[in-house]
Design an enzyme around this catalytic site. Structure first.
Site, PDB file in Angstrom:
ATOM      1  N   ASN A 175       0.828  -1.211   0.000  1.00 39.64           N
ATOM      2  CA  ASN A 175       0.000   0.000   0.000  1.00 39.64           C
ATOM      3  C   ASN A 175       0.860   1.258   0.000  1.00 39.64           C
ATOM      4  O   ASN A 175       1.050   1.880  -1.035  1.00 39.64           O
ATOM      5  CB  ASN A 175      -0.949  -0.006   1.202  1.00 39.64           C
ATOM      6  CG  ASN A 175      -2.104   0.960   1.027  1.00 39.64           C
ATOM      7  OD1 ASN A 175      -2.004   1.936   0.300  1.00 39.64           O
ATOM      8  ND2 ASN A 175      -3.209   0.696   1.686  1.00 39.64           N
ATOM      9  N   ASP A 176       1.410   1.619   1.134  1.00 40.07           N
ATOM     10  CA  ASP A 176       2.164   2.874   1.229  1.00 40.07           C
ATOM     11  C   ASP A 176       3.330   2.929   0.247  1.00 40.07           C
ATOM     12  O   ASP A 176       3.660   4.007  -0.258  1.00 40.07           O
ATOM     13  CB  ASP A 176       2.703   3.057   2.656  1.00 40.07           C
ATOM     14  CG  ASP A 176       1.574   3.202   3.672  1.00 40.07           C
ATOM     15  OD1 ASP A 176       0.536   3.783   3.324  1.00 40.07           O
ATOM     16  OD2 ASP A 176       1.732   2.721   4.811  1.00 40.07           O
TER      17      ASP A 176
END
Length: 465
Positions: free
Chosen positions: A394-395
């Site tokens: 994600n990040d």
């Protein structure tokens, strides 16, 4: 009882084995060999330490019992712990190293005769300085590691915890630690020794609570370094060569790794040490999250895109670890290869929650090492790839890191998956990553969201292929 010269030779051998262990652990291909050297070196160091102590017959059995108890507990934890909990385990073990350094320092301060350091109130100055520094760093390591463990385990908020005047307070406490060590060495007051431990425990908490989840891998690495320096400090106090060598190796390698990771994440190394990063405000997008349209699909859609691709880049993340999808992913990749589709794996330095997390998972699934590439090696390839298959990351794929100065991950190098012709993003929901911010990649025109458990979705795609 071994002579001092013979003990020194064996300690030197164990030190060389520790160096070979670090060298081996630097690559997945040689990591098993590195582990073996490390275990052998530590076994030699422990046996030599026992044999070097004279007149130890009364306490030998007690120490052996606790040694066996600790070994059995450690073996049981290592056997039962899932890979997803490895960062928490590392943080927990760091705390124990720090606490051990504190306990040894307390024992040496209260009973210096047993360590040939002098007598109470008349301890050798050099030994007292070494003991004080080792105890302070050990206390900081213990309390800081506890906070890291609580954040990683989800028992404490992963968001930065800040308050007004936090940095001046930290600076004041650090100065007070230095002053207390000076006064302790001058007066050898037992009250000052306990004060030193108390304020060192306190600064450990305060240094880690303002650090956000996105930066936690760097924290783990830095605490690893602290635990090494604490051990080295106590090694000087005990005049134990093996402890000095081991502590110095762990401390220096942890610091170097932290520096490399800070450079890779565009963070300041000194801010890491002072607990000053991860405190930026979240972006307006994260604060005022509005509903934006996303394109979602299923396993059949994903299989169709992959079948018609000539190259696919796999981007694994913590979600893959949670779902234990690495073996299913390997099966899917094998199927793609049978269709003459080129497949590569892109690994971000902080994918997962500790350095090397994804590499270990892929190695567990027998993924060939020559197919796994680090960020700087593969980032330029995304523009030429047909499909990026993001599984649980994600990040580390969030384009906001390049565009929003108010984002807590701004400046962190991310994988340029949005440059692929098509992006398949496997995720349970649109919830933010560990940094607590929304991912702009979800809403790109070329992104197809696959809302499902990572393992099940990967298995379904393989069936469709």
């Amino acid at each position: 009882m071994l002579s001092a010269n013979l003990s020194g030779i064996f300690y030197l051998i164990s030190g060389v084995l520790f160096i070979l262990a670090l060298r081996g652990l630097s690559s997945p291909e040689t990591s098993r060999q590195g582990n073996f050297f490390g275990v052998l070196g530590m076994t030699i160091a422990i046996v030599v330490t026992f044999l070097s102590i004279g007149n130890f017959s009364n306490g030998f059995l007690v120490v052996l019992i606790f040694l066996l108890m600790g070994g059995l507990i450690g073996a049981f934890i290592a056997y039962k712990i899932p890979m997803t909990a490895m960062p928490e385990l590392v943080a927990g073990f760091h705390s124990l190293v720090g606490l051990a350094a504190v306990f040894v320092a307390i024992a040496a301060f209260l009973n210096p005769e047993a360590f040939n350091l002098g007598s109470p109130g008349n301890i050798k100055l050099v030994s007292l300085i070494e003991m004080s520094i080792g105890a302070a760093v050990g206390a900081i390591t213990f309390s800081g590691s506890i906070i890291a463990f609580l954040k990683l385990q989800g028992l404490m908020s992963g968001n930065p915890i800040t308050f007004k005047g936090q940095h001046p307070l930290n600076a004041l406490i650090i100065i007070s630690i230095i002053v207390t060590i000076y006064l302790l060495c001058s007066t050898q007051s037992s009250n000052l020794f306990w004060v030193l431990l108390a304020i060192s425990f306190l600064i450990g908490f305060l240094l880690i609570i303002p650090i956000g989840g996105a930066d936690m891998p760097v924290v783990i690495s830095m605490l690893n370094s602290y635990s090494g320096w604490a051990a080295a400090g106590i090694g000087f106090t005990l005049e134990n060569t093996a402890l000095i060598i081991t502590g110095a190796l762990v401390g220096s390698s942890g610091a170097i790794l932290s520096y490399i990771m800070c450079k890779g994440m565009n963070r300041s190394f000194f801010n890491v040490i002072l607990g000053g990063f991860g405190t930026t405000e979240q972006s307006a997008l994260a604060k005022n999250k509005e509903k934006r349209p996303v394109k979602s699909g299923n396993a059949d859609d994903a299989a169709f895109l992959m079948k018609n691709a000539s190259s696919v880049v796999i981007v694994p993340g913590y979600g893959m670890a949670v779902a234990q999808a690495q073996h299913a992913l390997r099966e899917m990749v094998d199927t793609l290869k049978k269709n003459d589709i080129k497949v590569s794996y892109a690994i971000h330095p902080v994918a997962g929650r500790m350095p090397g997390h994804m590499n270990v998972l892929l190695a567990e699934a027998n993924v060939p090492y020559d197919e796994v590439f680090e960020l700087e090696e593969i980032n330029n390839e995304f523009a030429n790839a047909d499909v990026a298959f993001v599984i649980g990351a994600n990040d580390v794929t969030n384009p906001v890191a390049k565009t929003d100065p108010q984002s807590p991950i701004y400046g962190m190098p991310v994988l340029d998956v949005e440059k692929c012709k098509s992006v398949l993003f496997v995720k349970r929901s649109l919830s933010p990553g560990y940094a607590g911010i929304d991912n702009d990649l979800f809403y790109k025109e070329n992104t197809l969201m696959l809302f499902a458990d990572a393992k099940k979705m990967t298995e379904d795609i393989t069936k469709n292929l």
